[in-house]
Design an enzyme around this catalytic site. Structure first.
Site, mmCIF file in Angstrom:
data_model
loop_
_atom_site.group_PDB
_atom_site.id
_atom_site.type_symbol
_atom_site.label_atom_id
_atom_site.label_comp_id
_atom_site.label_asym_id
_atom_site.label_seq_id
_atom_site.Cartn_x
_atom_site.Cartn_y
_atom_site.Cartn_z
ATOM 1 N N CYS A 170 3.999 7.536 -10.547
ATOM 2 C CA CYS A 170 2.894 8.491 -10.622
ATOM 3 C C CYS A 170 3.123 9.595 -11.651
ATOM 4 O O CYS A 170 2.193 10.044 -12.300
ATOM 5 C CB CYS A 170 2.672 9.115 -9.249
ATOM 6 S SG CYS A 170 4.201 9.720 -8.518
ATOM 7 N N LYS A 193 1.747 4.042 8.200
ATOM 8 C CA LYS A 193 1.016 2.848 7.749
ATOM 9 C C LYS A 193 1.527 2.576 6.326
ATOM 10 O O LYS A 193 1.157 3.264 5.382
ATOM 11 C CB LYS A 193 -0.491 3.139 7.746
ATOM 12 C CG LYS A 193 -1.384 1.921 7.886
ATOM 13 C CD LYS A 193 -1.278 0.898 6.781
ATOM 14 C CE LYS A 193 -2.061 1.265 5.539
ATOM 15 N NZ LYS A 193 -1.829 0.324 4.422
ATOM 16 N N GLU A 248 -0.248 13.550 -1.995
ATOM 17 C CA GLU A 248 0.576 13.345 -3.203
ATOM 18 C C GLU A 248 -0.121 12.226 -3.971
ATOM 19 O O GLU A 248 -0.049 11.070 -3.562
ATOM 20 C CB GLU A 248 2.012 12.910 -2.861
ATOM 21 C CG GLU A 248 2.651 13.561 -1.638
ATOM 22 C CD GLU A 248 2.853 15.043 -1.776
ATOM 23 O OE1 GLU A 248 2.894 15.525 -2.925
ATOM 24 O OE2 GLU A 248 2.932 15.729 -0.752
ATOM 25 N N GLU A 266 -5.452 7.131 -15.162
ATOM 26 C CA GLU A 266 -4.150 6.590 -14.781
ATOM 27 C C GLU A 266 -4.218 5.061 -14.807
ATOM 28 O O GLU A 266 -5.045 4.465 -14.120
ATOM 29 C CB GLU A 266 -3.796 7.066 -13.365
ATOM 30 C CG GLU A 266 -2.413 6.636 -12.942
ATOM 31 C CD GLU A 266 -2.054 7.084 -11.531
ATOM 32 O OE1 GLU A 266 -2.926 7.014 -10.646
ATOM 33 O OE2 GLU A 266 -0.900 7.485 -11.331
#
Ligand code: NAD
Length: 496
Positions: A298, A189, A264, A398
């Site tokens: 990331c 997906k 992750e 973040e």
């Protein structure tokens, strides 16, 4: 806007709405639903794409189950599977410019970045795991007295993947290459913002000879298609790359079915600059790191910890470097940084700048919205540099944009403490000419990856993973990742 797209890209995009790929067939969503995909560089709609939902996911999982049992993929000798994966890698290389153009258009990243890094990396990942799988032992004797025993390893079955939008096809490579090389079948997906390169990749897989049902791609929204995939009882492994918030939901869904999961997740990477580091080189590298992919990386360095003595010199040079960043549409020449991926992401970045200041952060470089002539509808932001308390929201959370937070430190102990305050644990870097100290500090930082005198280092064979809020389940890119997709089993006979 008139874009100069390759004729093959125009042709690919002309088949509106773009169908999903299930069981080797291109098909519409069962409910006929579609969603829009936009060019972040000008805000215009590039494509309408089939929006999969639970029935489509169910069909894809069943196709993958069937292909696992009957297509022969799972039982092919590893070297024969490797031939097909090498052929696929060759096709990725052959279609590099086309895939790079699709990726640049969809994500907004500068075309040379997609051409020089994202797409070649996909081919390299396929080759790395194809070769590794040929040399990985599937049977190992166990020497225990009284028994004839061995461990055998075989594929699990259907492996499910949900991906984010920042490196769409590169992450598909990191995820599915080991799963396929091990003989599993997969259902993907892709992110709803950026499904295009993953869909094109299916054409290449078909041409390479990957049997029908081995690779299935169901585009759709996270809450519908993504959630249905994670909760499907027919999958044998789940891998998710994205935010910790969604990672938790995926892990909960998998937990209910006792499906092993790999996560992750995000990061809040730090760079620790000691006073003996090469200030010019570090300032250039970190300005590059925070603007790479418009800061939507990331593991990139978002917290810059600078020893007091070099504070002024470093801040001057870093700010000067950030000011020279050329912002523009990803497909235009001579740009360093494209837009962020969506208006939602732009609002997120601007929101953090505002909240950070409300909590007392000071702007060393203002950042904020940017306008690019001829692309006024695009989601552009300028690089920003903030400073202030380590407890500020911009130092903790973040942001996922071109925003860095710089803080001074006195000594090694304080630097380590500041880095390890973070609840994330993905990647940090240490900058010093004293390699003994650099190595000592690198090992003291709590994260999956510590880099020395560089940031954002990836190589096939070096494991890449996160701990704490940044992930669990073993990571990617290492040799052990292949074993994650091979189910171990002991076979034992008592010796009379
Ligand atoms: P996201 O978590 O919002 O979305 C990721 C994917 O999850 C998308 O495909 C989305 O459709 C899907 N999704 C959303 N809700 C879902 C649900 N309820 N159930 C199942 N699937 C759902 O993340 P994003 O905004 O696309 O990506 C940015 C995040 O990804 C950042 O946190 C970034 O750090 C992280 N990331 C991590 C790595 C890594 O290797 N550690 C790599 C790239 C990105």
């Amino acid at each position: 806007m008139k874009r100069n797209l390759l004729p093959e890209v125009e042709k690919f995009l002309a088949a509106q709405p773009l169908p999903m790929f299930v069981n080797g067939q291109w098909c519409a969503a069962a409910a006929g639903a579609t969603f829009e995909v936009r060019d972040p560089g000008d805000g215009g709609v590039i494509a309408r794409v089939a929006a999969g939902d639970a029935p489509d996911i169910d069909r894809a999982v069943k196709a993958a189950q069937d292909a696992f049992r009957r297509s022969g993929w799972a039982t092919l000798p590893a070297n024969d599977r490797a031939v097909i994966l090498h052929r696929l890698a060759d096709l990725v290389d052959k279609h590099r410019d086309l895939l790079a153009q699709i990726e640049s258009l969809d994500v907004g990243k500068p075309l040379p970045q997609a051409t020089g890094f994202d797409i070649p990396n996909v081919a390299q990942t396929l080759r790395y795991y194809a070769d590794l799988s040929v040399h990985t032992r599937r049977r190992e004797p166990i020497a225990v007295s009284g028994f004839e025993a061995r461990t055998v390893r075989g594929p699990y079955g259907v492996c499910a993947f949900v991906f984010p939008w920042n490196f769409p096809l590169l992450l598909v490579g990191w995820g599915i290459a080991p799963a396929l090389a091990a003989g599993n079948t997969v259902v993907i997906k892709p992110a709803e913002d950026t499904p295009l390169s993953t869909l094109y990749f299916c054409h290449l897989a078909q041409a390479a000879g990957v049997p029908a049902g081995v690779l299935n791609v169901v585009p759709g929204l996270g809450e519908t298609a993504g959630a249905a995939l994670a909760a499907h009882p027919g999958i044998h492994r789940m891998s998710f790359t994205g935010s910790p918030e969604v990672g938790r939901q995926i892990a909960e869904a998998c937990g209910r079915n006792l499906v092993p999961v790999k996560l992750e997740l995000g990061g809040k990477g730090a760079a620790v600059l000691f006073e003996d580091s090469d200030v010019d080189a570090a300032a250039k590298a970190l300005a590059g790191a925070i603007t790479l992919n418009t800061g939507q990386v990331c593991c990139t360095a978002t917290r810059w910890l600078v020893q007091q003595k070099i504070w002024d010199a470093f801040v001057d040079r870093a700010t000067a470097n950030l000011k020279t960043v050329r912002i523009g549409h990803g497909l235009e020449p001579n740009i360093d940084m494209g837009p962020v991926v969506s208006d939602k992401q732009r609002q997120r970045v601007l929101g953090y700048l505002q909240r950070g200041q409300q909590e007392g952060a000071r702007l060393l470089l203002a950042g904020g919205p940017a306008t690019v002539q001829g692309h006024e509808g695009g989601y552009y932001v300028k690089p920003a540099l903030l400073t202030g308390s380590p407890d500020n929201v911009c130092a903790r959370e973040e942001i996922f944009g071109p925003v860095a937070y710089v803080m001074p430190f006195r000594d090694e102990a304080e630097a380590v403490e500041l880095v390890n305050r973070s609840r994330y644990g993905l990647a940090n870097s240490v900058w010093s000419r004293d390699l003994e100290r650099a190595n000592r500090v690198a090992e003291a930082l709590v994260a999956g990856n510590s880099w020395i005198n560089a940031h954002n280092l990836f190589a096939h064979g070096i494991p890449y993973a996160g701990c704490n809020l940044s992930g669990l389940g073993g990571g990617v890119l290492g040799p052990d990742t292949l074993l994650d997709y091979l189910r171990p089993q002991s076979v034992v006979r008592p010796l009379a």
